[in-house]
Motif scaffolding. Structure first.
Motif, short mmCIF file in Angstrom:
data_model
loop_
_atom_site.label_atom_id
_atom_site.label_comp_id
_atom_site.label_asym_id
_atom_site.label_seq_id
_atom_site.Cartn_x
_atom_site.Cartn_y
_atom_site.Cartn_z
N SER A 64 2.31 9.91 -9.72
CA SER A 64 1.54 10.08 -10.96
C SER A 64 0.64 11.31 -10.86
O SER A 64 0.48 12.04 -11.85
N ARG A 65 0.07 11.58 -9.70
CA ARG A 65 -0.75 12.79 -9.52
C ARG A 65 0.11 14.04 -9.67
O ARG A 65 -0.32 15.03 -10.26
N ARG A 66 1.31 13.98 -9.13
CA ARG A 66 2.22 15.14 -9.25
C ARG A 66 2.58 15.37 -10.72
O ARG A 66 2.56 16.49 -11.21
N LEU A 78 0.83 -1.21 0.00
CA LEU A 78 0.00 0.00 0.00
C LEU A 78 0.86 1.26 0.00
O LEU A 78 0.54 2.24 -0.67
N THR A 79 1.98 1.23 0.72
CA THR A 79 2.88 2.38 0.73
C THR A 79 3.47 2.61 -0.66
O THR A 79 3.52 3.74 -1.15
N LEU A 138 2.21 1.57 -3.55
CA LEU A 138 1.12 2.03 -4.42
C LEU A 138 0.79 3.49 -4.16
O LEU A 138 0.55 4.26 -5.09
N GLY A 139 0.78 3.90 -2.92
CA GLY A 139 0.53 5.30 -2.57
C GLY A 139 1.60 6.22 -3.14
O GLY A 139 1.30 7.32 -3.63
N MET A 140 2.85 5.74 -3.08
CA MET A 140 3.94 6.56 -3.63
C MET A 140 3.78 6.70 -5.15
O MET A 140 3.94 7.79 -5.70
N TRP A 171 1.03 6.37 -6.86
CA TRP A 171 -0.16 7.19 -7.11
C TRP A 171 0.16 8.68 -6.89
O TRP A 171 -0.21 9.53 -7.70
N GLY A 172 0.88 9.00 -5.80
CA GLY A 172 1.27 10.38 -5.52
C GLY A 172 2.17 10.95 -6.62
O GLY A 172 2.01 12.09 -7.05
#
Length: 115
Positions: A26-28, A16-17, A19-21, A23-24
């Protein structure tokens, strides 16, 4: 052989960490891309506005030139004398002068006969 054992909770936390990284990140990246696109569109909008302004100025200039051309066409018959018209006018004047000279010559001949 040594085995590495990880609890499922830690493994899920790690996944999850990660994936969160991702995702973050890709959002950036998406935010930076959108910011870049917004800047490009702003520049294009400014250029389009400048072109529209120049187009308006060009339209006014074309209208002014067309108006001057129409005025020239209206004034041209009054101010312009064609070569053929000048020659015709000169011919009329010369024929009248010839007729007058002929009359004077005839008068002189009659006067000479009287004397």
């Amino acid at each position: 052989m040594s085995e590495i054992s990880i609890d499922i909770a830690k493994f899920l936390g790690l996944v999850l960490t990660l994936l969160g990284m991702f995702w973050g990140m890709s959002r950036r990246q998406q935010g930076m891309f959108e910011k870049h696109l917004d800047e490009k569109f702003a520049i294009l909008q400014l250029r389009l506005e400048q072109i529209e302004k120049k187009e308006g100025d060009n339209g006014k200039e074309v209208a002014r030139v067309e108006r001057q051309l129409m005025e020239l066409r209206a004034d041209l018959p009054e101010k312009y004398l064609r070569r053929e018209d000048y020659i015709r006018g000169q011919s009329v004047i010369e024929s009248k002068l010839d007729a007058l000279a002929l009359k004077l010559e005839n008068m002189q001949i009659r006067e000479a006969k009287r004397d």
